[in-house]
Enzyme design. Structure first.
Site, PDB file in Angstrom:
ATOM      1  N   GLU A 184       0.846  -1.203   0.000  1.00  0.00           N
ATOM      2  CA  GLU A 184       0.000   0.000   0.000  1.00  0.00           C
ATOM      3  C   GLU A 184       0.878   1.248   0.000  1.00  0.00           C
ATOM      4  O   GLU A 184       2.025   1.205   0.432  1.00  0.00           O
ATOM      5  CB  GLU A 184      -0.863   0.028   1.275  1.00  0.00           C
ATOM      6  CG  GLU A 184      -2.307  -0.382   1.085  1.00  0.00           C
ATOM      7  CD  GLU A 184      -3.150   0.658   0.340  1.00  0.00           C
ATOM      8  OE1 GLU A 184      -2.599   1.546  -0.334  1.00  0.00           O
ATOM      9  OE2 GLU A 184      -4.382   0.561   0.430  1.00  0.00           O
ATOM     10  N   ASP A 235      -4.034   5.610   6.298  1.00  0.00           N
ATOM     11  CA  ASP A 235      -4.470   6.893   6.851  1.00  0.00           C
ATOM     12  C   ASP A 235      -5.497   6.585   7.947  1.00  0.00           C
ATOM     13  O   ASP A 235      -5.127   6.252   9.061  1.00  0.00           O
ATOM     14  CB  ASP A 235      -5.027   7.723   5.690  1.00  0.00           C
ATOM     15  CG  ASP A 235      -5.421   9.132   6.057  1.00  0.00           C
ATOM     16  OD1 ASP A 235      -4.848   9.686   7.005  1.00  0.00           O
ATOM     17  OD2 ASP A 235      -6.306   9.696   5.389  1.00  0.00           O
ATOM     18  N   LYS A 248      -0.061   7.283   8.871  1.00  0.00           N
ATOM     19  CA  LYS A 248      -0.419   8.532   9.560  1.00  0.00           C
ATOM     20  C   LYS A 248      -1.191   8.148  10.814  1.00  0.00           C
ATOM     21  O   LYS A 248      -2.423   8.151  10.819  1.00  0.00           O
ATOM     22  CB  LYS A 248      -1.369   9.322   8.655  1.00  0.00           C
ATOM     23  CG  LYS A 248      -0.807  10.550   8.009  1.00  0.00           C
ATOM     24  CD  LYS A 248      -1.942  11.331   7.365  1.00  0.00           C
ATOM     25  CE  LYS A 248      -1.827  11.398   5.877  1.00  0.00           C
ATOM     26  NZ  LYS A 248      -2.954  12.107   5.234  1.00  0.00           N
TER      27      LYS A 248
HETATM   28  P1  IMP Z   1      -7.654   5.330   4.469  1.00  0.00           P
HETATM   29  O1  IMP Z   1      -8.798   4.447   4.068  1.00  0.00           O
HETATM   30  O2  IMP Z   1      -8.136   6.567   5.172  1.00  0.00           O
HETATM   31  O3  IMP Z   1      -6.577   4.626   5.266  1.00  0.00           O
HETATM   32  O4  IMP Z   1      -7.021   5.915   3.153  1.00  0.00           O
HETATM   33  C1  IMP Z   1      -6.324   5.152   2.298  1.00  0.00           C
HETATM   34  C2  IMP Z   1      -6.226   5.756   0.928  1.00  0.00           C
HETATM   35  O5  IMP Z   1      -6.533   7.170   0.887  1.00  0.00           O
HETATM   36  C3  IMP Z   1      -4.803   5.630   0.493  1.00  0.00           C
HETATM   37  O6  IMP Z   1      -4.556   4.376  -0.138  1.00  0.00           O
HETATM   38  C4  IMP Z   1      -4.630   6.807  -0.427  1.00  0.00           C
HETATM   39  O7  IMP Z   1      -5.049   6.459  -1.725  1.00  0.00           O
HETATM   40  C5  IMP Z   1      -5.565   7.868   0.132  1.00  0.00           C
HETATM   41  N1  IMP Z   1      -4.834   8.805   1.022  1.00  0.00           N
HETATM   42  C6  IMP Z   1      -4.884   8.892   2.358  1.00  0.00           C
HETATM   43  N2  IMP Z   1      -4.075   9.870   2.828  1.00  0.00           N
HETATM   44  C7  IMP Z   1      -3.473  10.390   1.738  1.00  0.00           C
HETATM   45  C8  IMP Z   1      -2.508  11.437   1.558  1.00  0.00           C
HETATM   46  O8  IMP Z   1      -1.993  12.082   2.486  1.00  0.00           O
HETATM   47  N3  IMP Z   1      -2.148  11.688   0.268  1.00  0.00           N
HETATM   48  C9  IMP Z   1      -2.648  11.012  -0.801  1.00  0.00           C
HETATM   49  N4  IMP Z   1      -3.544  10.032  -0.671  1.00  0.00           N
HETATM   50  C10 IMP Z   1      -3.956   9.723   0.584  1.00  0.00           C
END
Ligand code: IMP
Length: 186
Positions: free
Chosen positions: A109, A113, A141
């Site tokens: 991945e 986030d 993060k």
């Molecule tokens: P999550 O479901 O919130 O963990 O987000 C995952 C997806 O959101 C990642 O695979 C990225 O495609 C996108 N994403 C999350 N944070 C960022 C960032 O800071 N920059 C760019 N894409 C992000």
């Protein structure tokens, strides 16, 4: 004729992680994976599974440092939400090309986030009866975590900033920056 929407001379990003730091850490992760999977010497026992599109730059560099026979596959998912926040509603838009039953899977991945996307993906993959699943993520993060996700191989922990480059985008742009930068005020 319309030119590119941006160029690197004028790019508005502050560098968070340099190309050199990424290369060094990626080599370390590849070595660690090689050591951990050294007993799997059969063809296609180990599947390195990239999550499109964000992981492609990282994955292509990482696999060069995995000194074992591996089979590469990709899965594309889209996460609904606005430009910078995922909502937790995830859809597979392109599935794997082969069964992963009985295989050792390393999911690659770009970033964990909130953790919703990877949580959904790992649960989905687990239903396909692989022998094992591990997660390798370039970035994490932790301040944004809403789901507990175990990252087996992690590149870098980053602060709560929206980042782009080295595969990561904002509205599909900037994936081809060779470093990770952050977007002020995003
Ligand atoms: P999550 O479901 O919130 O963990 O987000 C995952 C997806 O959101 C990642 O695979 C990225 O495609 C996108 N994403 C999350 N944070 C960022 C960032 O800071 N920059 C760019 N894409 C992000």
């Amino acid at each position: 004729m319309s030119g590119p929407a941006w160029n690197r001379i004028n790019e508005p990003f502050s560098q968070l992680i340099s190309a050199e730091e990424i290369a060094n850490r990626t080599a370390e992760l590849g070595k660690q994976i090689t050591a951990d999977y050294a007993q799997f010497t059969g063809n296609a026992d180990v599947v390195v599974l990239g999550v499109l599109k964000g992981s492609i730059l990282f994955m292509s560099d990482l696999v060069k440092h995995i000194a074992l026979p591996v089979y590469l596959d990709f899965i594309a998912i889209s996460s609904y939400g606005d430009a910078t926040t995922s909502s937790g509603v995830v859809q597979i838009t392109q599935d794997l090309t082969r069964s992963i039953e009985g295989k050792h899977i390393i999911v690659v991945e770009d970033i964990v986030d909130t953790g919703h996307t990877v949580d959904y993906l790992l649960k989905n993959l687990a239903t396909r009866m692989p022998a094992s699943i591990k997660l390798c993520s370039l970035l994490h993060k932790p301040e944004r975590a809403e789901r507990e996700v175990k990252i087996d191989y992690l590149g870098f922990t980053i602060p709560n900033k929206f980042v782009v480059g080295y595969g990561l985008d904002i509205a599909q742009q900037y994936r081809n920056l060779p470093f990770i930068g952050f977007v002020p005020n995003a």
